[in-house]
Design an enzyme around this catalytic site. Sequence first.
Site, PDB file in Angstrom:
ATOM      1  N   ARG A 224       0.854  -1.184   0.000  1.00  0.00           N
ATOM      2  CA  ARG A 224       0.000   0.000   0.000  1.00  0.00           C
ATOM      3  C   ARG A 224       0.890   1.235   0.000  1.00  0.00           C
ATOM      4  O   ARG A 224       1.894   1.294   0.702  1.00  0.00           O
ATOM      5  CB  ARG A 224      -0.931   0.015   1.218  1.00  0.00           C
ATOM      6  CG  ARG A 224      -2.080  -1.003   1.132  1.00  0.00           C
ATOM      7  CD  ARG A 224      -3.066  -0.615   0.040  1.00  0.00           C
ATOM      8  NE  ARG A 224      -4.245  -1.472  -0.023  1.00  0.00           N
ATOM      9  CZ  ARG A 224      -4.362  -2.525  -0.812  1.00  0.00           C
ATOM     10  NH1 ARG A 224      -3.349  -2.889  -1.593  1.00  0.00           N
ATOM     11  NH2 ARG A 224      -5.477  -3.225  -0.839  1.00  0.00           N
ATOM     12  N   HIS A 272      -0.003  -0.740  -9.972  1.00  0.00           N
ATOM     13  CA  HIS A 272      -0.681  -1.634  -9.035  1.00  0.00           C
ATOM     14  C   HIS A 272      -0.978  -2.999  -9.674  1.00  0.00           C
ATOM     15  O   HIS A 272      -2.119  -3.477  -9.674  1.00  0.00           O
ATOM     16  CB  HIS A 272      -1.973  -1.007  -8.514  1.00  0.00           C
ATOM     17  CG  HIS A 272      -2.362  -1.499  -7.152  1.00  0.00           C
ATOM     18  ND1 HIS A 272      -2.942  -0.688  -6.205  1.00  0.00           N
ATOM     19  CD2 HIS A 272      -2.273  -2.728  -6.574  1.00  0.00           C
ATOM     20  CE1 HIS A 272      -3.196  -1.397  -5.110  1.00  0.00           C
ATOM     21  NE2 HIS A 272      -2.795  -2.648  -5.317  1.00  0.00           N
TER      22      HIS A 272
END
Length: 309
Positions: A224, A272
């Site tokens: 994250r 991502h």
Amino acid sequence: MIIVHTPDADERRFYLQQFRLALPGKSFVCSDDDYSNDEIDTAIVWRPPPDFFAQFKKLKTIFALGAGVDALVARKDIADDVALYRLCDAGMGAQMVEYVRYGVLHWQRQMYRYQHLQLHQRWLPQPVRLAADVRVCVLGLGELGEQVAKALVADGYRVSGWSRTMTVIDGVHAASGLPALDELLTQADVVVSLLPLTTQTKYLLDSRRLSLLPEGAAIINASRGAIIDENALLNALNEERLEFALLDVFEHEPLAASHPFWNHPRVMITPHVAAVTIAEEAVKQIAENIEKRARGEPIDGVVDGKSGY
């Protein structure tokens, strides 16, 4: 009744079809269908819109179509008595191992330097770094982190690991607790973040902790974005205290076109994609868990609201 939702209409229709095939005895709808809110007791979701869950007064269970659940844990429209489950691996482990291996090798073999030299038509071999001399610290030793740590050990690297609670892995110097983290960082050539985002891990790698890394170290963030203070990371790269960063995640996604990471010579960006959900694996795992829950059997992937994962 079970509702399926993802942001993309074609994707949620695909998942709807797959879940109906996997569990023909269950009733599934997606958020585009006509249904009564009072019929929904289970939701299978990825990135639901704001207040999505508030309409389902009889909701008892939520299955996330991913391993990261920080956004779901932080929501205000989920009642305290609703059980939340995340995916465990579901094909993501092998992908994450590949991604981290690539990042470590990119730093070890100094490919970022060769890219720069190529731009300037310079033939300049760099000193050799052997795997046995490279110290890799894996932050987060859950399902994915453990697989990554074991793979790096098999590749011959000197591997350490840190997690909230003590985890024992053969060949890995593991530790827990914040004082131990500081010590591990002083001895890491490459730091790999695979931590969940919680109130305890937000900005864990701040300016002070980044300064503990040896000069010339590298960062790989595949968990994250907010685990790392991005401004502190940028400063460390600009000051050439850190040599390289492979970043797959960011505090705000997608990354703004004006962000200095995009054109930084020491940064490699991916959107991502380090470990994406494999639909077939996700459907199989969630379908099995739905059946286990109906039989009253324990289910893997239960999320602890207090810890955040």
